[in-house]
Design an enzyme around this catalytic site. Structure first.
Site, PDB file in Angstrom:
ATOM      1  N   LYS A 112      13.263  10.234   7.546  1.00  0.00           N
ATOM      2  CA  LYS A 112      13.994  11.162   6.749  1.00  0.00           C
ATOM      3  C   LYS A 112      15.251  10.129   6.055  1.00  0.00           C
ATOM      4  CE  LYS A 112      12.491  15.086   9.220  1.00  0.00           C
ATOM      5  NZ  LYS A 112      12.699  16.196   9.941  1.00  0.00           N
ATOM      6  N   GLU A 128      11.496  20.150   4.066  1.00  0.00           N
ATOM      7  CA  GLU A 128      12.963  19.984   3.610  1.00  0.00           C
ATOM      8  C   GLU A 128      12.891  19.783   2.054  1.00  0.00           C
ATOM      9  OE1 GLU A 128      13.686  16.738   6.253  1.00  0.00           O
ATOM     10  OE2 GLU A 128      13.818  17.960   7.911  1.00  0.00           O
ATOM     11  N   GLU A 161       3.616  21.957   9.988  1.00  0.00           N
ATOM     12  CA  GLU A 161       4.797  21.391  10.561  1.00  0.00           C
ATOM     13  C   GLU A 161       5.718  22.970  10.349  1.00  0.00           C
ATOM     14  OE1 GLU A 161       6.363  17.220  10.653  1.00  0.00           O
ATOM     15  OE2 GLU A 161       7.257  18.145   8.632  1.00  0.00           O
ATOM     16  N   GLY A 181      13.217  19.682  14.147  1.00  0.00           N
ATOM     17  CA  GLY A 181      14.688  19.208  14.544  1.00  0.00           C
ATOM     18  C   GLY A 181      15.399  20.314  15.322  1.00  0.00           C
ATOM     19  N   SER A 196       9.504  18.519  16.537  1.00  0.00           N
ATOM     20  CA  SER A 196      10.045  18.293  17.926  1.00  0.00           C
ATOM     21  C   SER A 196       8.914  17.517  18.625  1.00  0.00           C
ATOM     22  CB  SER A 196      10.588  19.531  18.416  1.00  0.00           C
ATOM     23  OG  SER A 196      11.693  20.261  17.698  1.00  0.00           O
TER      24      SER A 196
HETATM   25  P1  13P Z   1      11.442  16.370  14.099  1.00  0.00           P
HETATM   26  O1  13P Z   1      10.407  15.399  14.944  1.00  0.00           O
HETATM   27  O2  13P Z   1      12.902  15.839  14.155  1.00  0.00           O
HETATM   28  O3  13P Z   1      11.398  17.965  14.620  1.00  0.00           O
HETATM   29  O4  13P Z   1      11.000  16.186  12.598  1.00  0.00           O
HETATM   30  C1  13P Z   1       9.823  16.762  12.397  1.00  0.00           C
HETATM   31  C2  13P Z   1       9.605  16.633  10.897  1.00  0.00           C
HETATM   32  O5  13P Z   1      10.002  17.139  10.047  1.00  0.00           O
HETATM   33  C3  13P Z   1       8.647  15.351  10.587  1.00  0.00           C
HETATM   34  O6  13P Z   1       8.293  15.368   9.340  1.00  0.00           O
END
Ligand code: 13P
Length: 261
Positions: free
Chosen positions: A17, A102, A172, A178, A218
């Site tokens: 990210k 996102e 996802e 997150g 996560s």
């Molecule tokens: P997290 O592993 O921080 O939950 O994020 C997952 C994600 O969006 C990977 O693209």
């Protein structure tokens, strides 16, 4: 056969990210690369921010670790301020994440745009990692299947059926990203089974057998082994935990699960 246990090579990708500029990217990769390189039987992909891809490439080019971008535009060049073209990524990246939740939620990306990007990735020799996932409201209202179906049909339309082994889909669930609250292994498998059935319907089982479907949301060093153990989950798309050496542990869990099958 689609869904056959152990038939597909797992793929673990780290989505950094908006973290790690060029210097930090170089330093972090230098630290984890030897351990990551030593893991056999799993595709290992690191996805830095676009400004750090070249710095990462200087380290990974001579390794078995591959790079991915987190996004790109579908056009090759032109007046698209702030965007990155597939031509710019080719030669540096093997993969490109497309339609991350996102991007969809914060930057207005639609299934139609994600589809154009996926087609462009195929046209330019980049392997797309296309993300789909439902919101908590969708899940609570029993709309998960409907939402996933619309995303798969919309984002993954008209792809070249003879090259679907280059496609990766990341399931996802948005409520798991997150939040520290990963989907249960069973919930992840249930939705991935829906995704595979839809792909079979669109392209035929023979064409989709090589499509890999990851779970993301996560994923941690603590839950990776369980997610990796059974059928259907062909790898992980890792956010927060990919910023630390836990990414190595997670990747190893998928390698060990593969061996155990
Ligand atoms: P997290 O592993 O921080 O939950 O994020 C997952 C994600 O969006 C990977 O693209």
């Amino acid at each position: 056969m689609s869904g056959m246990v152990g038939a597909r090579r797992p793929i673990v990708a780290g989505n950094w990210k908006m973290n790690y500029g060029p210097t930090e990217a170089h330093d972090f990769l230098a630290r984890i690369l030897p351990d990551l390189e030593a893991i056999a039987g799993v595709d290992r992909v690191v996805c830095p921010p676009s400004i750090s891809i070249a710095a990462a490439h200087a380290l990974t080019s001579a390794s078995g670790v591959m790079l991915g971008a987190q996004n790109m535009y579908d056009a090759e060049k032109g007046a698209f301020t702030g965007e990155i073209s597939p031509l710019m990524l080719r030669g540096l990246c093997d993969y490109v994440i497309l339609g991350h939740s996102e991007r969809r939620a914060l930057f207005g990306e639609t299934d139609e745009l994600v589809n154009r990007k996926a087609l462009s990735a195929f046209a330019h020799g980049l392997r797309p990692i296309v993300c789909v996932g439902e919101r908590l409201e969708d899940r609570d209202a029993n709309l998960t299947e409907r939402v996933i179906t619309a995303q798969v049909r919309g984002s993954l339309a008209n792809l070249p059926a003879d090259r679907l082994n280059e496609l990766v889909v990341a399931y996802e669930p948005i409520w798991a990203i997150g939040t520290g609250r990963a989907a249960t292994t069973q919930d992840a498998r249930d939705v991935i089974a829906i995704i595979r059935a839809l792909l079979d319907e669109l392209y035929g089982e023979a064409a989709t057998a090589g499509v890999r479907v990851q779970y993301g949301g996560s994923v941690t060093a603590a839950n990776a082994a369980e997610l990796a153990a059974g059928p259907l989950i062909d790898g992980a798309l890792v956010g927060g935990a990919s910023l630390t050496a836990d990414f190595v542990t997670i990747t190893r869990a998928f390698a060990e699960a593969k061996q155990a099958r």
